[in-house]
Design a protein around this motif. Structure first.
Motif, PDB file in Angstrom:
ATOM      1  N   GLN A  22      39.461  22.927  38.854  1.00  0.00           N
ATOM      2  CA  GLN A  22      38.305  22.862  38.649  1.00  0.00           C
ATOM      3  C   GLN A  22      38.145  23.846  37.641  1.00  0.00           C
ATOM      4  O   GLN A  22      38.234  24.288  37.391  1.00  0.00           O
ATOM      5  CB  GLN A  22      36.851  22.992  40.118  1.00  0.00           C
ATOM      6  N   PRO A  23      36.836  22.794  36.364  1.00  0.00           N
ATOM      7  CA  PRO A  23      36.586  23.286  35.648  1.00  0.00           C
ATOM      8  C   PRO A  23      35.627  24.114  36.011  1.00  0.00           C
ATOM      9  O   PRO A  23      35.015  24.186  36.748  1.00  0.00           O
ATOM     10  CB  PRO A  23      36.154  22.781  34.846  1.00  0.00           C
ATOM     11  N   VAL A  24      35.855  25.197  35.019  1.00  0.00           N
ATOM     12  CA  VAL A  24      34.259  26.870  35.206  1.00  0.00           C
ATOM     13  C   VAL A  24      33.674  26.564  34.200  1.00  0.00           C
ATOM     14  O   VAL A  24      34.278  26.571  33.220  1.00  0.00           O
ATOM     15  CB  VAL A  24      34.947  28.451  35.551  1.00  0.00           C
ATOM     16  N   SER A  25      32.245  26.568  34.962  1.00  0.00           N
ATOM     17  CA  SER A  25      31.199  25.951  33.382  1.00  0.00           C
ATOM     18  C   SER A  25      30.594  28.095  33.533  1.00  0.00           C
ATOM     19  O   SER A  25      31.430  28.772  33.291  1.00  0.00           O
ATOM     20  CB  SER A  25      29.688  26.097  34.607  1.00  0.00           C
ATOM     21  N   HIS A  26      30.569  28.194  31.775  1.00  0.00           N
ATOM     22  CA  HIS A  26      30.104  29.085  31.282  1.00  0.00           C
ATOM     23  C   HIS A  26      29.493  30.302  31.347  1.00  0.00           C
ATOM     24  O   HIS A  26      29.767  31.676  31.608  1.00  0.00           O
ATOM     25  CB  HIS A  26      30.033  29.502  29.679  1.00  0.00           C
ATOM     26  N   GLN A  27      28.554  30.038  32.658  1.00  0.00           N
ATOM     27  CA  GLN A  27      28.293  30.682  33.446  1.00  0.00           C
ATOM     28  C   GLN A  27      28.898  31.762  34.099  1.00  0.00           C
ATOM     29  O   GLN A  27      28.264  32.745  35.216  1.00  0.00           O
ATOM     30  CB  GLN A  27      26.091  30.612  33.554  1.00  0.00           C
ATOM     31  N   PHE A  28      29.669  31.014  34.701  1.00  0.00           N
ATOM     32  CA  PHE A  28      30.212  31.643  36.121  1.00  0.00           C
ATOM     33  C   PHE A  28      31.555  32.611  35.889  1.00  0.00           C
ATOM     34  O   PHE A  28      32.368  31.991  35.146  1.00  0.00           O
ATOM     35  CB  PHE A  28      30.470  30.507  37.135  1.00  0.00           C
ATOM     36  N   GLU A  29      31.998  33.160  36.073  1.00  0.00           N
ATOM     37  CA  GLU A  29      32.995  34.169  36.201  1.00  0.00           C
ATOM     38  C   GLU A  29      34.570  33.690  36.795  1.00  0.00           C
ATOM     39  O   GLU A  29      35.785  33.776  35.993  1.00  0.00           O
ATOM     40  CB  GLU A  29      33.403  35.452  37.200  1.00  0.00           C
ATOM     41  N   ASP A  30      34.040  32.395  37.471  1.00  0.00           N
ATOM     42  CA  ASP A  30      35.737  31.788  38.181  1.00  0.00           C
ATOM     43  C   ASP A  30      35.137  31.548  39.317  1.00  0.00           C
ATOM     44  O   ASP A  30      34.013  30.985  39.385  1.00  0.00           O
ATOM     45  CB  ASP A  30      36.357  33.093  39.305  1.00  0.00           C
ATOM     46  N   ILE A  31      36.332  30.186  39.570  1.00  0.00           N
ATOM     47  CA  ILE A  31      35.339  29.184  40.452  1.00  0.00           C
ATOM     48  C   ILE A  31      35.354  29.063  41.992  1.00  0.00           C
ATOM     49  O   ILE A  31      35.003  28.367  41.696  1.00  0.00           O
ATOM     50  CB  ILE A  31      36.799  27.897  39.883  1.00  0.00           C
ATOM     51  N   ASP A  32      35.203  29.832  42.535  1.00  0.00           N
ATOM     52  CA  ASP A  32      35.391  30.462  43.523  1.00  0.00           C
ATOM     53  C   ASP A  32      33.524  30.874  43.032  1.00  0.00           C
ATOM     54  O   ASP A  32      32.593  30.318  44.396  1.00  0.00           O
ATOM     55  CB  ASP A  32      35.157  31.784  44.605  1.00  0.00           C
ATOM     56  N   GLN A  33      33.227  31.664  42.612  1.00  0.00           N
ATOM     57  CA  GLN A  33      31.467  31.690  42.267  1.00  0.00           C
ATOM     58  C   GLN A  33      31.155  30.515  41.876  1.00  0.00           C
ATOM     59  O   GLN A  33      29.622  29.984  42.412  1.00  0.00           O
ATOM     60  CB  GLN A  33      31.350  32.479  41.182  1.00  0.00           C
ATOM     61  N   GLN A  34      31.398  30.001  41.143  1.00  0.00           N
ATOM     62  CA  GLN A  34      30.856  28.556  41.092  1.00  0.00           C
ATOM     63  C   GLN A  34      30.662  27.587  42.077  1.00  0.00           C
ATOM     64  O   GLN A  34      29.660  26.675  42.106  1.00  0.00           O
ATOM     65  CB  GLN A  34      31.467  28.005  39.907  1.00  0.00           C
TER      66      GLN A  34
END
Lengths: 318, 586
Positions: A22-34
């Motif tokens: 999955q791509p990660v949005s700019h405000q998140f540090e990593d995919i888990d957080q997202q």
């Protein structure tokens, strides 16, 4: 906690080729957080939805406590076979939604679209059955904007007796107890509908159908001077009038709750159409990320769950 | 969760906020222009209208909110200006009774739903919440923008309903006034409020997720600033309360349009049910308006006394306690209805209990100031003004929470005065204080201190002159919302009207010097107040991405004292021994 670890097929050895990246949005540090943010956000939203419907359930409970006879009386008009069918349809759609989410997690385009189309078909079926129910209510005079309880009861009697001829309205007062008692098995069945059995003072179906009005004998009609502006006041409303008003209250709740639920179904369908459209165009937001499907799935299960409560509360009163 | 690791790093740390400071120092000098302002920041990142209207930057959305909220505030203020002029004479001045009803309704609807509810969360909270916890943005930036659009659509509908025909049902929309007896634009206004409600739901949802999931490494729950605790508690109330009022108001709309008569007495429906459902939101909504203000005061007092807030965890949990109690007291609005006496008793007792967490906050602020190096800046003026007015507003609330006095005071000017002390003296003062405190961070420039102090004093005087007489008029029996009144109340009404004009001046002065400061204000630099907190370690105005590198937090909140003292205090708190400041406690 890592959500990716929790979902099915995460192991590299999975025969489905593992989980999509999955791509990660700019405000998140990593995919888990997202992913965690999405999930927590959706559950928080569902809490607001619970409160949203909760207010309606509060109104339902209050009036059911105040007017149990009305609820018992009015559920006659709701078709249990249609309601049960709709319950089945929604349960089927929930299962299809689960399968769609699994397909999305594994990046299987065909499976995801196929299952989502099945969910859409189910929800269209649900709305179709709902439309049949609503239109019969409109026809019978049970729509609250144009409420005619007498007409609804005449229709109901006609249906119960299977009698096409001799509309009940043409024999009005003869059917009122004390005037001319009716005979026969059908009459007894009509006479003793559930509300009358439990609440002896509740009007009979015949009385309701005849829209019988009377003034209680001990209340004199007020003269114009006494009454002031309230010249139309002629004593307390009859039991039939009261039952009719209460029935209108019940159908206010019925149309309010089922209408709000149907609105949620429609919103869910629009979300699914969006996802299907984006997936067909291989848009990255749903191609590389299963979260949109997962969240729509959560929403959809919630909408189903509301119906699971609505069905027994509305249709299965006894 | 990461508690142990952080405790270790606190032991060995020497330069406070080292991580964040070094992060911004990397780009320090060469990125500043001749005036000392940062060369690239969120305000000059792009200049087109489109870049503002389609922004997903929480800071820009906060500015959009700030501008729109200020406009609604001015409109709501104008409406009550007309009412105050009208009330200078017992027989009225220039409004018809219908127009008078519409004016006070317009004031209430705009001020509550379009100003007070979104004021601090949507502007200040939106701006500083990600900065304070070390996040690059809120969790859902696009949802944040949607929230502003919902707010504007709702606001436009409400304004349209008010401008073309008006609404006369009061901001409370009690049935059957609003459903049967009013032939004004109630339905459109309600739909507007309904949509604006979704705006605050999305904001609250965003805050909850952000606070839960987006805190910087090391930023544990007990290291977040108390403003964040307050915003979190506020968001919980928004999430749980707003949907209920949304459906309630929607039901009134449905009753007016489709005859779905859930509250219709004619059908056997219960209008008091409307009041229950309305106040189930609208009483907690008082705390939606109040808690952010309470949170702001922690920041103001800590920065102006250069001390850690006394009893941090108590203040944090008092916010949560207020949120919880807030949901259990709505019945005190219905002591004078058909509500059972026994439930009234329960509601009365719980209403009294709300005073406990409120008092914890006030006493902890006083204890924080004790032996602090108190600086009488403009923000401290606002903080002190807040404490005084909030205390008066809170204590008069106890009069209304007790059953017997409430029967006398229900629906009088006493109630009006009480909730204005809370809403204006509390929320609005907190909002103004917050705006002053974070203005340098938002714009990069300082407002002039002298006029700011003047406006704080003028506001305080004007406010008390406006609303204290209303306590007296109400106690003497003047009912609220009446157009005409007995002549003996005229002196109180005139004092109140005179005060409101002073209050208006106190609101207009900041408008001028804030706008002035945008061009002529002194350049603030990253940390004009010498405050601690992550937001003060990045340039003012902040860059679009907030932090060059996400800071690793190794220090406690409000670490103004040497950290050994804070360590000692934390140890004492954890084992429950009396702390050093307790000698002065209450």
């Amino acid at each position: 906690m890592s959500l990716r670890a929790a979902i099915a097929g995460n192991t590299p050895s999975s025969s489905h080729g593992g989980v999509i990246e999955q791509p990660v949005s700019h405000q998140f540090e990593d995919i888990d957080q997202q992913n965690e943010c999405y999930i927590v956000g959706m559950w928080t939203f569902l809490v607001t939805e619970i409160m949203f419907f909760g207010a309606f359930f509060l109104a339902y409970s209050l009036y059911r406590t105040l007017y149990p006879a009305t609820y018992l009386d009015c559920h006659r008009f709701l078709s249990i076979p249609l309601g049960a069918t709709n319950t089945g349809v929604l349960l089927l759609s929930s299962w299809a939604m689960v399968m769609a989410v699994v397909s999305a997690q594994h990046g299987r385009k065909g499976g995801m679209i196929g299952w989502l189309v099945l969910v859409l078909l189910c929800s269209m079926g649900f709305l179709g059955i709902k439309a049949v129910e609503y239109s019969s209510k409109f026809r019978e005079g049970l729509w609250v904007g144009d409420f005619n309880y007498a007409k609804a009861n005449r229709e109901w009697i006609k249906e119960e007796k299977g009698d096409e001829g001799e509309p009940f309205a043409q024999t009005p007062l003869a059917a009122i107890p004390g005037a001319a008692p009716m005979t026969g098995a059908d009459t007894a069945k009509l006479y003793h509908h559930e509300a009358k059995r439990v609440f002896p003072y509740y009007p009979t179906v015949q009385e309701l159908a005849a829209d019988y009005r009377y003034t209680t004998p001990d209340t004199k009609e007020l003269t114009k001077t006494e009454a002031g502006v309230y010249t139309s006041y002629t004593g307390p409303p009859s039991a039939v009038e009261t039952a009719s008003k209460r029935a209108q209250l019940f159908f206010s709740i019925y149309f309010g709750m089922t209408g709000l639920h149907a609105l949620h179904i429609i919103i869910g369908m629009m979300m699914m159409l969006t996802i299907i459209g984006l997936r067909l165009k291989d848009h990255p937001s749903v191609t590389l990320d299963y979260m949109p499907t997962e969240l729509v799935g959560l929403y959809w299960h919630f909408v189903d769950l509301v119906w699971i409560f609505l069905f027994p509360l509305m249709y299965l009163i006894s | 969760m990461e508690g142990n690791d952080n405790l270790m790093s606190v032991q060995t740390y020497d330069s406070p906020h080292g991580a964040a400071r070094s992060a911004s120092a990397d780009h320090g000098d060469e990125q500043e222009n001749s005036e000392g302002m940062p060369r690239f920041h969120y305000l000059n990142a792009a200049h087109t209208i489109k870049s503002w209207l389609l922004t997903t930057d929480h800071k820009r959305i906060a500015i959009l909110y700030l501008i729109s909220i200020s406009i609604f505030f001015l409109l709501g203020g104008a409406a009550i200006g007309a009412v105050r002029i009208e009330l200078t004479s017992p027989k009225g001045q220039f409004l018809s009774s219908e127009a008078y009803n519409k004016m006070f309704s317009a004031h209430g609807i705009i001020m509550v739903f379009l100003f007070l509810v979104p004021s601090i969360p949507a502007t200040i909270g939106n701006f500083v919440l990600p900065l304070m916890i070390g996040a690059r943005d809120l969790a859902f930036p696009r949802l944040n923008l949607l929230s502003w659009y919902l707010y504007m659509i709702g606001g436009a509908l409400v304004l349209g309903a008010l401008a073309f025909g008006g609404v006369d049902a009061g901001w409370t929309f009690y049935t059957p006034y609003s459903s049967v007896y009013s032939d004004t634009n109630v339905a459109i206004a309600l739909i507007g409020v309904f949509i604006a409600g979704f705006s605050s739901i999305t904001t609250g949802l965003n805050f909850i997720v952000t606070v839960h999931k987006m805190r910087a490494p090391g930023m544990t729950w007990f290291r977040i600033p108390l403003f964040i605790w307050a915003m979190y508690a506020t968001s919980v109330i928004i999430i749980l309360g707003t949907p209920v009022v949304a459906i309630t108001l929607l039901l009134v709309v449905l009753e007016r349009t489709l005859h779905i008569g859930i509250f219709s007495p004619e059908l056997g429906g219960d209008p008091v049910l409307f009041q229950h459902m309305f106040w189930f939101y609208s009483h907690p909504a008082v705390y939606i308006m109040m808690l952010p203000g309470l949170g702001v005061i922690n920041e103001l007092i800590a920065a102006n006394t250069k001390k850690r807030i006394f009893g941090y965890s108590f203040v944090a949990f008092s916010s949560i306690a207020i949120a919880v109690f807030g949901f259990l007291v709505w019945g005190h609005h219905m002591f004078a209805t058909s509500q059972s006496m026994y439930s009234s008793m329960v509601f009365s007792v719980i209403s009294f209990l709300v005073a406990v967490p409120s008092a914890i906050k006030v006493f902890n602020w006083l204890a924080t100031m004790y032996k602090g190096s108190v600086e009488f800046s403009a923000t401290m003026y606002y903080a002190l003004s807040f404490i005084g007015l909030f205390t008066i507003g809170g204590l008069t609330g106890l009069f209304l929470a007790s059953l017997a006095t409430d029967i006398h005071l229900t629906a009088t000017y006493f109630v009006v005065a009480h909730f204005h002390y809370i809403m204006v003296g509390g929320s609005l003062t907190g909002y103004m204080g917050a705006l002053h405190f974070w203005w340098p961070k938002m714009t990069g420039r300082l407002y002039p201190e002298g006029p700011a102090k003047l406006s704080a004093i003028v506001l305080f005087i004007g406010f008390n002159l406006t609303f204290f007489p209303q306590f007296i008029a109400g106690y003497l029996g003047m009912p609220r919302r009446y157009h005409f009144y007995a002549p003996e109340y005229q002196v109180w009404q005139q004092m109140s009207s005179a005060g409101s004009s002073i209050l208006a001046i106190g609101m207009i002065i900041p408008l001028f010097y804030f706008i002035w400061s945008l061009k002529y204000g002194k350049v603030a630099g990253p940390n004009p107040w010498g405050a601690v907190g992550l937001e003060w370690n990045i340039p003012s105005p902040p860059p679009t991405h907030n932090f060059d590198t996400i800071p690793v937090v190794t220090w406690e909140a409000y670490e103004y004292q040497p950290h050994e003292e804070i360590e000692a205090e934390l140890d004492r708190e954890s084992i429950g021994a009396p702390s050093s400041a307790q000698g002065a406690s209450v």
